[in-house]
Motif scaffolding. Structure first.
Motif, short mmCIF file in Angstrom:
data_model
loop_
_atom_site.label_atom_id
_atom_site.label_comp_id
_atom_site.label_asym_id
_atom_site.label_seq_id
_atom_site.Cartn_x
_atom_site.Cartn_y
_atom_site.Cartn_z
N ARG A 127 0.84 -1.20 0.00
CA ARG A 127 0.00 0.00 0.00
C ARG A 127 0.87 1.25 0.00
NH1 ARG A 127 -2.77 -3.26 3.82
NH2 ARG A 127 -4.62 -4.15 2.88
N GLY A 128 1.96 1.22 0.77
CA GLY A 128 2.89 2.34 0.79
C GLY A 128 3.51 2.58 -0.58
N LEU A 129 3.82 1.50 -1.29
CA LEU A 129 4.34 1.62 -2.65
C LEU A 129 3.32 2.34 -3.53
CD1 LEU A 129 6.53 0.80 -4.79
CD2 LEU A 129 5.15 -1.26 -5.16
N GLY A 130 2.06 1.97 -3.40
CA GLY A 130 1.01 2.62 -4.19
C GLY A 130 0.87 4.09 -3.84
N VAL A 131 0.91 4.41 -2.56
CA VAL A 131 0.81 5.81 -2.12
C VAL A 131 1.99 6.62 -2.64
CG1 VAL A 131 0.88 7.33 -0.09
CG2 VAL A 131 -0.62 5.33 -0.11
N ASP A 132 3.20 6.05 -2.49
CA ASP A 132 4.39 6.76 -2.96
C ASP A 132 4.38 6.95 -4.47
OD1 ASP A 132 5.27 6.93 -0.36
OD2 ASP A 132 6.69 5.26 -0.53
N LEU A 133 3.94 5.93 -5.22
CA LEU A 133 3.84 6.07 -6.67
C LEU A 133 2.83 7.15 -7.03
CD1 LEU A 133 4.72 5.16 -9.47
CD2 LEU A 133 2.92 3.43 -9.38
N ALA A 134 1.72 7.19 -6.32
CA ALA A 134 0.71 8.23 -6.57
C ALA A 134 1.30 9.62 -6.36
CB ALA A 134 -0.50 8.03 -5.67
N ARG A 135 2.18 9.76 -5.37
CA ARG A 135 2.84 11.05 -5.15
C ARG A 135 3.69 11.44 -6.35
NH1 ARG A 135 3.86 9.34 0.77
NH2 ARG A 135 2.10 10.34 1.80
N TYR A 136 4.39 10.48 -6.94
CA TYR A 136 5.17 10.76 -8.14
C TYR A 136 4.25 11.15 -9.30
CZ TYR A 136 9.71 9.38 -6.37
OH TYR A 136 10.89 9.34 -5.68
N LEU A 137 3.16 10.42 -9.44
CA LEU A 137 2.24 10.68 -10.55
C LEU A 137 1.59 12.06 -10.46
CD1 LEU A 137 0.50 7.19 -10.73
CD2 LEU A 137 2.05 8.17 -12.43
N THR A 138 1.39 12.53 -9.24
CA THR A 138 0.73 13.82 -9.05
C THR A 138 1.72 14.97 -8.82
OG1 THR A 138 0.47 13.40 -6.68
CG2 THR A 138 -1.37 12.75 -8.13
N GLY A 139 3.02 14.67 -8.90
CA GLY A 139 4.04 15.71 -8.75
C GLY A 139 4.27 16.13 -7.31
N GLN A 140 3.84 15.33 -6.34
CA GLN A 140 3.98 15.68 -4.93
C GLN A 140 5.22 15.07 -4.28
OE1 GLN A 140 0.35 14.82 -2.82
NE2 GLN A 140 -0.88 15.51 -4.55
N ALA A 141 5.92 14.18 -4.99
CA ALA A 141 7.09 13.50 -4.42
C ALA A 141 8.31 14.41 -4.48
CB ALA A 141 7.37 12.21 -5.19
N GLU A 142 9.19 14.21 -3.50
CA GLU A 142 10.46 14.93 -3.51
C GLU A 142 11.29 14.43 -4.70
OE1 GLU A 142 11.65 17.36 -1.49
OE2 GLU A 142 9.65 17.42 -0.59
N PRO A 143 11.89 15.33 -5.46
CA PRO A 143 12.72 14.88 -6.58
C PRO A 143 13.91 14.07 -6.10
CG PRO A 143 12.59 17.29 -6.48
CD PRO A 143 11.84 16.76 -5.32
N ARG A 144 14.24 13.04 -6.84
CA ARG A 144 15.40 12.22 -6.54
C ARG A 144 16.59 12.75 -7.32
NH1 ARG A 144 14.11 6.30 -7.96
NH2 ARG A 144 16.36 6.29 -7.87
N VAL A 145 17.73 12.77 -6.68
CA VAL A 145 18.95 13.17 -7.36
C VAL A 145 19.85 11.94 -7.47
CG1 VAL A 145 21.01 14.62 -7.25
CG2 VAL A 145 18.80 15.50 -6.46
N VAL A 146 20.23 11.60 -8.68
CA VAL A 146 21.09 10.45 -8.92
C VAL A 146 22.44 10.94 -9.35
CG1 VAL A 146 21.40 8.35 -10.27
CG2 VAL A 146 19.09 9.06 -9.58
N ASP A 147 23.48 10.62 -8.58
CA ASP A 147 24.85 11.03 -8.88
C ASP A 147 25.52 9.92 -9.68
OD1 ASP A 147 27.40 11.96 -9.01
OD2 ASP A 147 27.65 12.25 -6.85
N LEU A 148 25.54 10.08 -10.99
CA LEU A 148 26.12 9.05 -11.86
C LEU A 148 27.63 8.97 -11.75
CD1 LEU A 148 23.89 9.52 -15.03
CD2 LEU A 148 23.69 7.81 -13.23
N SER A 149 28.26 9.97 -11.17
CA SER A 149 29.72 9.94 -11.03
C SER A 149 30.15 8.89 -10.02
CB SER A 149 30.25 11.31 -10.63
OG SER A 149 29.84 11.62 -9.31
N LYS A 150 29.24 8.45 -9.16
CA LYS A 150 29.57 7.46 -8.15
C LYS A 150 29.20 6.05 -8.58
CE LYS A 150 29.26 10.74 -4.41
NZ LYS A 150 28.68 11.09 -3.14
N SER A 151 28.64 5.88 -9.76
CA SER A 151 28.27 4.53 -10.22
C SER A 151 29.48 3.85 -10.83
CB SER A 151 27.12 4.60 -11.22
OG SER A 151 27.51 5.31 -12.36
N ALA A 152 29.54 2.57 -10.66
CA ALA A 152 30.70 1.80 -11.17
C ALA A 152 30.47 1.32 -12.57
CB ALA A 152 30.97 0.64 -10.25
#
Length: 81
Positions: free
Chosen positions: A56-81
């Motif tokens: 249920r939490g997954l569904g709620v969190d996905l809904a936040r992304y769909l509605t633009g309410q989620a905090e943006p994620r920052v992915v630092d590709l310089s740290k990926s191997a």
């Protein structure tokens, strides 16, 4: 033809053996250029109340992304191997 590129998605599932379906479906969706902002949820056999709450939490969190309410994620590709 349905355009799938850029669509949002998430994966959840119950399994009885190896539990590999959720990662396989996530890989397939990424191959189709879906946006998967959250890790999938897996439960062995019959989900417990805690696992159902996680779904249920997954569904709620996905809904936040769909509605633009989620905090943006920052992915630092310089740290990926």
């Amino acid at each position: 033809t349905v355009e799938l590129r850029g669509k949002w998605g998430a994966v959840f599932g119950s399994y009885g053996w190896s539990g590999e379906a959720v990662p396989l479906v996530e890989e397939r969706l990424r191959g189709l250029k879906f946006r998967l902002p959250l890790a999938g949820v897996r439960a062995r056999l019959i989900p417990t109340p805690d696992e159902l709450a996680e779904c249920r939490g997954l569904g709620v969190d996905l809904a936040r992304y769909l509605t633009g309410q989620a905090e943006p994620r920052v992915v630092d590709l310089s740290k990926s191997a």
